[in-house]
Design an enzyme around this catalytic site. Structure first.
Site, mmCIF file in Angstrom:
data_model
loop_
_atom_site.group_PDB
_atom_site.id
_atom_site.type_symbol
_atom_site.label_atom_id
_atom_site.label_comp_id
_atom_site.label_asym_id
_atom_site.label_seq_id
_atom_site.Cartn_x
_atom_site.Cartn_y
_atom_site.Cartn_z
ATOM 1 C CB THR A 77 -0.907 -0.011 1.250
ATOM 2 O OG1 THR A 77 -1.533 1.259 1.383
ATOM 3 C CG2 THR A 77 -0.110 -0.286 2.527
ATOM 4 C CG ASP A 78 -1.200 4.935 -0.972
ATOM 5 O OD1 ASP A 78 -1.746 4.295 -0.048
ATOM 6 O OD2 ASP A 78 -1.821 5.790 -1.655
ATOM 7 C CD GLU A 79 -3.456 3.473 4.392
ATOM 8 O OE1 GLU A 79 -3.275 3.383 5.610
ATOM 9 O OE2 GLU A 79 -4.577 3.395 3.866
ATOM 10 C CE1 TYR A 105 -3.431 -2.766 5.616
ATOM 11 C CE2 TYR A 105 -3.265 -0.416 5.130
ATOM 12 C CZ TYR A 105 -3.331 -1.728 4.691
ATOM 13 O OH TYR A 105 -3.287 -2.010 3.346
ATOM 14 C CE LYS A 137 0.050 -4.704 2.936
ATOM 15 N NZ LYS A 137 -0.332 -6.044 2.387
HETATM 16 P P1 NAD Z 1 -9.670 -7.491 2.080
HETATM 17 O O1 NAD Z 1 -9.688 -7.203 3.536
HETATM 18 O O2 NAD Z 1 -10.885 -7.238 1.274
HETATM 19 O O3 NAD Z 1 -9.276 -9.039 1.861
HETATM 20 C C1 NAD Z 1 -8.251 -9.652 2.571
HETATM 21 C C2 NAD Z 1 -8.369 -11.162 2.360
HETATM 22 O O4 NAD Z 1 -7.285 -11.790 3.071
HETATM 23 C C3 NAD Z 1 -9.661 -11.778 2.898
HETATM 24 O O5 NAD Z 1 -10.206 -12.667 1.949
HETATM 25 C C4 NAD Z 1 -9.220 -12.526 4.148
HETATM 26 O O6 NAD Z 1 -10.025 -13.664 4.434
HETATM 27 C C5 NAD Z 1 -7.799 -12.916 3.778
HETATM 28 N N1 NAD Z 1 -6.963 -13.152 4.976
HETATM 29 C C6 NAD Z 1 -6.850 -12.346 6.071
HETATM 30 N N2 NAD Z 1 -6.016 -12.916 6.953
HETATM 31 C C7 NAD Z 1 -5.593 -14.083 6.402
HETATM 32 C C8 NAD Z 1 -4.710 -15.105 6.833
HETATM 33 N N3 NAD Z 1 -4.098 -15.078 8.033
HETATM 34 N N4 NAD Z 1 -4.474 -16.158 5.999
HETATM 35 C C9 NAD Z 1 -5.107 -16.224 4.795
HETATM 36 N N5 NAD Z 1 -5.963 -15.309 4.352
HETATM 37 C C10 NAD Z 1 -6.199 -14.240 5.144
HETATM 38 O O7 NAD Z 1 -8.407 -6.700 1.516
HETATM 39 P P2 NAD Z 1 -8.205 -5.968 0.098
HETATM 40 O O8 NAD Z 1 -8.736 -4.595 0.189
HETATM 41 O O9 NAD Z 1 -8.644 -6.872 -0.985
HETATM 42 O O10 NAD Z 1 -6.609 -5.856 0.078
HETATM 43 C C11 NAD Z 1 -5.824 -6.928 -0.443
HETATM 44 C C12 NAD Z 1 -4.351 -6.568 -0.319
HETATM 45 O O11 NAD Z 1 -4.090 -5.365 -1.033
HETATM 46 C C13 NAD Z 1 -3.901 -6.303 1.120
HETATM 47 O O12 NAD Z 1 -2.608 -6.840 1.273
HETATM 48 C C14 NAD Z 1 -3.873 -4.790 1.229
HETATM 49 O O13 NAD Z 1 -2.907 -4.367 2.158
HETATM 50 C C15 NAD Z 1 -3.481 -4.399 -0.190
HETATM 51 N N6 NAD Z 1 -3.965 -3.078 -0.639
HETATM 52 C C16 NAD Z 1 -5.281 -2.738 -0.528
HETATM 53 C C17 NAD Z 1 -5.717 -1.505 -1.011
HETATM 54 C C18 NAD Z 1 -7.160 -1.091 -0.942
HETATM 55 O O14 NAD Z 1 -7.483 0.064 -1.263
HETATM 56 N N7 NAD Z 1 -8.079 -1.960 -0.571
HETATM 57 C C19 NAD Z 1 -4.789 -0.615 -1.579
HETATM 58 C C20 NAD Z 1 -3.438 -0.993 -1.651
HETATM 59 C C21 NAD Z 1 -3.041 -2.241 -1.185
HETATM 60 O O1 TDX Z 2 -16.848 6.204 7.424
HETATM 61 C C1 TDX Z 2 -15.788 6.663 6.973
HETATM 62 N N1 TDX Z 2 -15.625 8.022 6.896
HETATM 63 C C2 TDX Z 2 -14.485 8.617 6.465
HETATM 64 O O2 TDX Z 2 -14.388 9.845 6.412
HETATM 65 C C3 TDX Z 2 -14.682 5.824 6.545
HETATM 66 C C4 TDX Z 2 -14.797 4.314 6.620
HETATM 67 C C5 TDX Z 2 -13.541 6.432 6.103
HETATM 68 N N2 TDX Z 2 -13.429 7.790 6.065
HETATM 69 C C6 TDX Z 2 -12.184 8.389 5.565
HETATM 70 C C7 TDX Z 2 -10.890 7.854 6.137
HETATM 71 C C8 TDX Z 2 -9.942 7.950 4.972
HETATM 72 O O3 TDX Z 2 -9.342 9.238 4.935
HETATM 73 O O4 TDX Z 2 -12.150 8.072 4.170
HETATM 74 C C9 TDX Z 2 -10.819 7.777 3.735
HETATM 75 C C10 TDX Z 2 -10.796 6.377 3.166
HETATM 76 O O5 TDX Z 2 -10.983 5.498 4.248
HETATM 77 P P1 TDX Z 2 -10.920 3.893 4.078
HETATM 78 O O6 TDX Z 2 -11.913 3.489 3.049
HETATM 79 O O7 TDX Z 2 -11.012 3.292 5.434
HETATM 80 O O8 TDX Z 2 -9.485 3.681 3.416
HETATM 81 P P2 TDX Z 2 -8.004 4.099 3.888
HETATM 82 O O9 TDX Z 2 -7.906 4.240 5.365
HETATM 83 O O10 TDX Z 2 -7.582 5.293 3.081
HETATM 84 O O11 TDX Z 2 -7.176 2.792 3.444
HETATM 85 C C11 TDX Z 2 -7.480 2.129 2.200
HETATM 86 O O12 TDX Z 2 -6.565 2.458 1.194
HETATM 87 C C12 TDX Z 2 -5.252 1.960 1.330
HETATM 88 C C13 TDX Z 2 -7.535 0.622 2.389
HETATM 89 O O13 TDX Z 2 -8.434 0.303 3.426
HETATM 90 C C14 TDX Z 2 -6.163 0.067 2.684
HETATM 91 O O14 TDX Z 2 -6.210 -1.351 2.762
HETATM 92 C C15 TDX Z 2 -5.241 0.468 1.588
HETATM 93 O O15 TDX Z 2 -3.936 0.042 1.873
#
Ligand code: NAD
Ligand code: TDX
Length: 356
Positions: free
Chosen positions: A137-139, A162, A166
């Protein structure tokens, strides 16, 4: 990579990005073994259309389970690993950091260790083709002020449990490259949106709370900025990096779509007003409420993705307006998918307000 060697172990394939990626890789001709623990975020309903696909298989596996990982490698004999399994929600990491350290740090370590044991046993020609792609992630880069972008050279400065977990996993992956020469690739991507996202995240949360007539919580003043990317563009980027990325390198992935949170919420409300007008005739914007801020809330994320664009030729296809429109329509037409989630433990409630 030859067609015969297109065999991917994909971890976290029952999650949001993982499920979209399973589908994407099957379409690209890969054999996919999905390893997923099925936590609250893992949902096999998201993969209903893949069940029965001749190139798809699933095992319910915790990435901390050494024996289960070892037998998955031995039985499936992958040419690559795409590692997405993680605890992914910042707010939950504030309430319960322990599972984030366990899965994201220790789980990544176990997966790297098993991947290395398997990779070391391969004949030379297969060894040189093997790849371990770590999806991050960019975080990990922390928070930007009003100016600037995160590049692959930006200093790591994670702030939430988180992002710290990561960041730790990224460092482990780099260490396995430097020390053991495991052929790794790392991607750091911005905020994804699109079909099958668990409704704790901002975009689906706004759509579902609004259409149910519930208030829309905006943290702080809604001025925090995120860079949004459609999940299918992320999937294309991951395939591109897997097939053409240089071993040991990191690639930032982003959509050049910076928006303040309040702009995201207002845009989604505008789309809903046009697509699914509220029965009381009011705009969904009347449901917006500014609520207590997230502790340690990073102000701004923005990605410089010129490396993957110039070196690997990737570029996103979705504009933000068409992507948000498609996402709203997907949630409106897939009520049974999210209703079965909301019938469980999670009810769109506020998470992460200070830790327990
Ligand atoms: P998500 O939470 O929707 O899915 C995570 C999945 O991992 C789930 O299916 C869960 O059951 C599985 N999991 C959790 N713990 C586990 C374990 N111990 N063993 C096996 N499986 C396990 O997450 P997502 O949003 O699809 O993100 C996927 C990946 O991409 C993550 O590594 C996250 O850090 C990264 N990522 C997400 C975003 C975003 O915006 N969602 C952005 C950048 C990077
Ligand atoms: O109810 C809300 N109100 C609100 O203002 C929620 C759930 C979030 N927010 C804000 C927090 C953040 O600034 O919105 C922004 C986005 O929030 P999230 O959807 O929780 O995402 P974020 O915390 O930015 O992280 C996401 O992007 C990077 C993913 O959850 C991560 O897994 C990924 O790495």
């Amino acid at each position: 990579m030859s067609i015969l060697s297109k065999r991917v172990i994909l971890t976290g394939g029952a999650g949001f990005i993982g499920g979209n990626l399973v589908r994407h890789m099957l379409r690209a001709g890969y054999h996919v073994l999905n390893l997923d623990k099925l936590t609250y975020a893992g949902n096999l309903n998201s993969l209903a259309d893949c069940k029965g696909h001749p190139n798809y298989s699933f095992r319910q596996v915790d990435i901390c389970d050494v024996e289960a990982l070892a037998s998955a490698f031995q039985d499936f004999r992958p040419s690559a690993v795409m590692h997405l399994a993680a605890e992914s929600h910042v707010d939950r990491s504030i309430d319960s950091p322990d599972t984030f350290i366990r899965t994201n740090v220790l789980g990544t370590y176990q997966l790297l260790h098993q991947a290395r044991l398997y990779w070391s046993s391969l004949p030379e020609d297969q060894k040189s083709c093997f790849r371990f792609l770590h999806v991050s992630t960019d975080e990990v880069y922390g928070s930007l002020g009003g100016e600037g972008l995160f590049s692959e050279e930006s200093r790591y400065d994670p702030h939430s449990p988180y992002s710290a977990s990561k960041a730790s996993s990224d460092h482990l992956v780099r260490a396995w490259s430097s020390t053991y020469h495991l052929p790794v690739l790392i991607t750091n991507c911005s905020n994804n949106y699109g079909p099958y996202q668990f409704p704790e995240k901002l975009v689906p949360l706004v759509i579902l709370r609004a259409t149910r007539g519930e208030t829309i919580p905006v943290y702080g003043q809604g001025l925090n900025v995120r860079d949004w990317l459609h999940v299918s563009d992320h999937c294309f980027a991951l395939q591109t990096v897997l097939e053409h990325g240089e071993c040991g390198e990191t690639y930032n992935i982003g959509g050049n779509n910076e928006l303040k949170n309040i702009e995201v919420v207002q845009t989604l409300c505008d789309i809903l007003d046009r697509t699914y007008p509220a029965k009381n005739g009011e705009s969904y914007k009347s449901l917006i409420r500014f609520v207590q801020d997230r502790p340690g809330h990073d102000l701004r994320y923005a990605i410089d993705s010129s490396k993957i664009r110039t070196k690997l030729g990737w570029q996103p296809e979705w504009s933000l307006s068409s992507g948000f429109q498609q996402t709203v329509e997907w949630y409106l037409s897939n009520k049974s998918w999210w209703e079965s989630i909301l019938n469980g433990n999670y009810r769109l409630d506020r998470l992460g307000v200070g830790g327990k």
